[in-house]
Each structure stands twice: as structure tokens, then as C-alpha cells.
Motif scaffolding. Sequence first.
Motif, short mmCIF file in Angstrom:
data_model
loop_
_atom_site.label_atom_id
_atom_site.label_comp_id
_atom_site.label_asym_id
_atom_site.label_seq_id
_atom_site.Cartn_x
_atom_site.Cartn_y
_atom_site.Cartn_z
N HIS A 50 48.67 23.66 2.39
CA HIS A 50 48.35 24.68 3.39
C HIS A 50 48.28 24.19 4.83
O HIS A 50 48.40 24.99 5.74
N CYS A 51 48.06 22.91 5.04
CA CYS A 51 47.77 22.44 6.41
C CYS A 51 48.82 21.47 6.93
O CYS A 51 49.06 21.40 8.13
N CYS A 54 51.52 21.93 9.75
CA CYS A 54 51.14 22.02 11.17
C CYS A 54 50.27 20.85 11.62
O CYS A 54 50.09 20.62 12.81
N HIS A 55 49.66 20.14 10.69
CA HIS A 55 48.81 19.00 11.03
C HIS A 55 49.29 17.85 10.16
O HIS A 55 48.67 17.52 9.15
N LYS A 69 38.73 13.58 15.92
CA LYS A 69 37.55 14.21 16.51
C LYS A 69 36.51 14.50 15.44
O LYS A 69 36.84 14.80 14.29
N LEU A 71 34.76 16.83 14.29
CA LEU A 71 34.50 18.25 14.11
C LEU A 71 33.55 18.44 12.93
O LEU A 71 33.83 18.00 11.83
N MET A 87 46.94 29.37 14.63
CA MET A 87 46.59 28.95 13.26
C MET A 87 46.20 30.16 12.42
O MET A 87 45.34 30.94 12.82
C1 HEC Z 1 50.87 27.59 11.17
C2 HEC Z 1 50.35 26.32 11.59
C3 HEC Z 1 48.98 25.90 11.11
C4 HEC Z 1 48.52 25.77 9.83
C5 HEC Z 1 49.25 26.11 8.54
C6 HEC Z 1 47.18 25.22 9.92
N1 HEC Z 1 46.85 25.04 11.23
FE1 HEC Z 1 45.09 24.31 11.94
N2 HEC Z 1 45.68 24.68 13.82
C7 HEC Z 1 46.92 25.17 14.20
C8 HEC Z 1 46.93 25.38 15.64
C9 HEC Z 1 48.11 25.89 16.45
C10 HEC Z 1 45.65 25.02 16.11
C11 HEC Z 1 45.12 25.12 17.54
C12 HEC Z 1 44.51 26.51 17.65
C13 HEC Z 1 44.04 26.85 19.01
O1 HEC Z 1 43.16 26.13 19.54
O2 HEC Z 1 44.53 27.84 19.54
C14 HEC Z 1 44.90 24.56 14.95
C15 HEC Z 1 43.60 24.09 14.98
C16 HEC Z 1 42.91 23.58 13.91
C17 HEC Z 1 41.60 23.00 13.98
C18 HEC Z 1 40.76 22.82 15.24
C19 HEC Z 1 41.15 21.51 15.85
C20 HEC Z 1 40.59 21.35 17.23
O3 HEC Z 1 41.03 20.40 17.89
O4 HEC Z 1 39.77 22.15 17.64
C21 HEC Z 1 41.25 22.63 12.73
C22 HEC Z 1 39.96 21.97 12.30
C23 HEC Z 1 42.36 22.99 11.87
N3 HEC Z 1 43.34 23.56 12.63
C24 HEC Z 1 42.39 22.76 10.51
C25 HEC Z 1 43.37 23.23 9.66
C26 HEC Z 1 43.31 23.15 8.23
C27 HEC Z 1 42.20 22.45 7.46
C28 HEC Z 1 44.41 23.78 7.76
C29 HEC Z 1 44.78 24.03 6.31
C30 HEC Z 1 43.88 24.87 5.58
C31 HEC Z 1 45.19 24.25 8.90
N4 HEC Z 1 44.51 23.89 10.04
C32 HEC Z 1 46.40 24.92 8.83
C33 HEC Z 1 47.97 25.42 13.37
C34 HEC Z 1 47.91 25.45 11.99
#
Ligand code: HEC
Length: 114
Positions: A50-51, A54-55, A69, A71, A87
Motif C-alpha cells: 500500500h505505501c 509512493c514512499h 522523522k 512522527l 496521499m
Molecule cells: C499515492 C501515493 C501515496 C501512497 C500510496 C501513500 N502515501 Fe503517504 N504520502 C503521500 C504524499 C504525497 C504525502 C505528502 C502529503 C502532504 O503533505 O500533502 C504523504 C505523506 C505521508 C506521511 C506524512 C509524512 C510527513 O512528512 O508528514 C506519512 C506518515 C505517510 N504518508 C505514510 C504512508 C503510509 C504508511 C502509507 C501506506 C499505508 C502511505 N503513506 C501511502 C503519498 C502517498
Amino acid sequence: MNSLLRLLAAMVILSSLGACASARRSEPLANSPLSLTPALARGEKVFQAHCHQCHVQGEAALGPALNNKPLPAFLLRTQVRHGLGAMPSFPESRISEDELDDLVAYVKALRKNR
Ligand code: HEC
């Protein structure tokens, strides 16, 4: 409904393909960056599913890096459940509470490992 059934069928086919692909799959890699407990291994699977797109490995890709970080867990959970900006959100139907526990543990381990 129809598309859901098709998705389920695709998942069944994919997982059966995976089953006969290779026995090496579940062996630990020699240079695995983390020593995975069962909970962390489950968390890693959730993360990959799932993550990861993008990460990447907790590093920044489309989304920001997660491994640099401190968090707090509750913010991480909120972010996953509700999404933010680009996200998407992940309701319990996609990531169960147990899976989320493992996922949070995994993301914390990524940080420690850095
Ligand atoms: C479609 C792409 C995408 C997916 C899939 C995704 N993320 Fe993200 N995530 C992002 C983006 C873009 C941001 C920045 C959002 C913002 O600040 O506008 C973000 C931000 C975050 C942050 C905050 C980080 C910060 O610096 O504040 C966390 C924690 C996070 N994601 C965890 C996850 C986790 C855990 C998953 C899986 C369950 C996940 N993400 C899935 C795109 C994604």
C-alpha cells in the motif's frame, strides 16, 4: 460488483502464480537491512502493498521520506486512515487494525535502521 469479482479473480490468479514462482521468496536475504520479527514481516508486506509505490523503502518518492522523522504513531495512523493532500486514505476494509499495528511497527523499524 462485477469489477470487484474480477479484481478478486485476478488476485487469486496472481497469488497462485506467486506460489509456484520460487521457493526462495520467503528466505531472508543475506543483506536484508532489517532483521524482521513476524510482526515486522507482516508490516513490511502491508507497506509493500500500500505505501511502497509512493514512499520507496521509506525514502522519498512521490510522497516524503518516512524514515527521517520521529512522527508519533498516532499521527502515522491518522495519516493512513484519513490521507492528506495527494496521499489517499486507507479505511479498515483495505488495512485492518492489526495490519496497521504491524505497519506502524515496521515504519518505526525503518527509522531506527537508518
Ligand atoms: C499515492 C501515493 C501515496 C501512497 C500510496 C501513500 N502515501 Fe503517504 N504520502 C503521500 C504524499 C504525497 C504525502 C505528502 C502529503 C502532504 O503533505 O500533502 C504523504 C505523506 C505521508 C506521511 C506524512 C509524512 C510527513 O512528512 O508528514 C506519512 C506518515 C505517510 N504518508 C505514510 C504512508 C503510509 C504508511 C502509507 C501506506 C499505508 C502511505 N503513506 C501511502 C503519498 C502517498
